[in-house]
Design an enzyme around this catalytic site. Structure first.
Site, PDB file in Angstrom:
ATOM      1  N   HIS A 222       0.916  -1.395  -0.048  1.00  9.31           N
ATOM      2  CA  HIS A 222       0.025   0.100   0.197  1.00  9.31           C
ATOM      3  C   HIS A 222       0.688   1.462  -0.020  1.00  9.31           C
ATOM      4  O   HIS A 222       2.211   1.251   0.251  1.00  9.31           O
ATOM      5  CB  HIS A 222      -0.941  -0.417   1.381  1.00  9.31           C
TER       6      HIS A 222
ATOM      7  N   ASP B  20       4.076  -5.061   3.341  1.00  7.66           N
ATOM      8  CA  ASP B  20       4.967  -5.186   3.306  1.00  7.66           C
ATOM      9  C   ASP B  20       5.550  -6.537   4.158  1.00  7.66           C
ATOM     10  O   ASP B  20       6.927  -7.117   2.821  1.00  7.66           O
ATOM     11  CB  ASP B  20       5.627  -3.699   4.738  1.00  7.66           C
TER      12      ASP B  20
END
Length: 479
Positions: free
Chosen positions: A79, A331
């Site tokens: 994101h 992540d």
């Protein structure tokens, strides 16, 4: 006399040329700058907390080799820039209020706080992507879509294709902005946004798989690095009565990257020295290596093998099953994939009691906000150096990353056959290593069995406060 005058002019000209060759300032500047500032750019010391930066390159052209054409692209994207999660925001606010509660008129490094306005006063925005400033997260997703339409648009013929997002609102919003950037006005009808729930019962059919076996742990803390305590002492000396400690300093340092995620400028960057920022970056690198899907965890490669195996199948099947695969997640879902692929894996475990400055495991190079990994399938013609065939190239944050065990193809790519053999020999079995329950999906199948609907392409209703995941129908869990 005329001949002598001409000779004099020639001699003067020659003297000027010789003088210039010796460094006379009348000559032009050198073709290339001799100054490289990557190590002084604070964005490179923010870990995974701050604005996106490209990776550090190796001199390999990002464009495909002249004799090759990209015929398939598989992207997995974090994101974009966001505000901090609630648990992180609470620590930052506690450290900030510790300063304010002294009621001091601050001087020195912290003098700006006498008029600074916090960006953490709206809890409903915590964990959401930022929408303002030059580093805005929503802009990141849109810009990447625009860039990739220019780079890979030749692979799209107007047909509808799927976009896969894990089930968390900020991930979904990045996927949507990417789709708008890539497809433009055609996004409404040409994309099938598939939301894959972030729930354990997805098993292997997930962008966020988990292990059901115990993960290894490594203990370390802020006290292992003197820079945090030294910063606290310095700030306490500037304003008597602060009583800051190393933990406070770390939380105050977090304010800088997160403020930049939504604002053009953060005065917090100037509060701390470059040495302290280097320590901050390394401490965050350790967090990924030993706790965020990195190679310092025994289960990481098995988790990453889910995506690595599925994409290996796509690469071998080729463009006949799809030319564009766009995926979006967190992540700590990308770091296990890098581990499974053998990328950014140090030869030795990262030390926890000193900073290894030449470590290849620098999280800002692979998972800053908006970090992404691309697998390119190359179809190449024969040259005097390379055979015609199919090759694989890995790109991380717009930098070509050659494999150490296979880089003899065009542009340091790897023959698909060799890539396949290597992964078949090295990838662990996720089901066995992670003891996946038998009633959970055992394989990733959504690449071949996806929802062909555009009903989820746009946000439905107000953005929910992110305390949990989102289901396939775009509603928060438990709603």
């Amino acid at each position: 006399m005329l001949a002598g005058s001409v000779l004099s002019v020639i001699a003067i000209a020659a003297t000027a040329v010789n003088a210039a060759n010796l460094g006379n300032p009348i000559f032009q500047q050198g073709q290339f700058s001799q100054q490289v500032y990557d190590g002084y750019n604070l964005l490179k010391h923010f870990g995974g907390n701050g604005p996106y930066t490209d990776g550090v390159g190796h001199g390999i052209d990002r464009n495909p080799p002249a004799q090759c054409e990209v015929d398939q692209v598989i992207l997995i994207h974090r994101h974009g820039e966001r505000w901090p999660d609630p648990s992180v925001a609470e620590g930052m606010i506690a450290a900030y209020k510790k300063i304010l509660n002294t009621n001091l008129t601050l001087t020195g490094s912290l003098g700006f706080l006498n008029s600074w306005e916090s960006f953490l006063d709206t809890p409903s925005l915590w964990a959401e992507e930022t929408y303002s400033g030059p580093y805005a997260g929503l802009l990141n997703g849109f810009r990447r879509g625009v860039d990739y339409r220019a780079r890979y648009g030749h692979l799209w013929n107007g047909e509808s294709i799927p976009i896969f997002s894990s089930g968390y609102e900020r991930i979904i919003e990045t996927a949507r902005r990417f789709g708008l950037g890539f497809f433009g006005y055609n996004y409404t009808d040409s994309a099938y946004l598939n939301i894959i729930p972030e729930t354990a019962d997805q098993g292997a059919n997930s962008l966020t798989p988990v292990c059901y076996t115990e993960s290894s742990t490594t203990t370390y803390g802020l006290s292992n690095f003197t820079q945090f305590a030294s910063a606290a002492s310095r700030l306490n000396a500037e304003n008597k009565g602060l009583n800051l400690n190393a933990s406070d300093v770390y939380n105050l340092m977090l304010l800088a990257p997160f403020e930049l995620n939504g604002r053009p400028f953060s005065p917090w960057t100037d509060v701390f020295t470059l040495d302290e920022w280097v320590a901050f970056g390394y401490y965050n690198d350790l967090g990924y290596y030993y706790g965020g899907g990195g190679p310092g965890i025994n289960t990481s490669a098995a988790i990453g093998a889910v995506y690595a195996n599925a994409t290996l199948t796509l690469l071998n099947q080729g463009p006949s099953v799809g030319k564009l695969f766009f995926n979006f997640c967190h992540d700590t879902n990308i770091t296990p994939i890098l581990t499974a692929l053998g990328l950014f894996v140090p030869d030795k475990p990262m030390p926890v009691n000193y900073i290894k400055h030449d470590s290849i495991y620098k999280s800002t190079n692979f998972v800053p906000m908006g970090g992404h990994l691309v697998l390119e399938r190359l179809s190449c013609n024969a040259t005097s150096e390379h055979e015609a065939g199919t090759y694989v190239r890995t790109v991380v944050n717009e930098v070509v990353i050659p494999r150490e065990d296979c880089q003899d193809g065009p542009g340091f790519s790897c023959p698909l056959a060799n890539y396949t053999q290597t992964l078949n020999e090295t990838l662990p079995d996720f089901r066995t290593a992670c003891q996946v329950p038998e009633d959970y999906p055992q394989y990733l199948s959504f690449f071949w069995d996806f929802n062909q609907t555009n009903a989820l392409n746009f946000q439905k209703g107000p953005i929910p406060y992110q305390l949990g995941a989102t289901t396939w129908n775009d509603q928060p869990l438990g709603s």
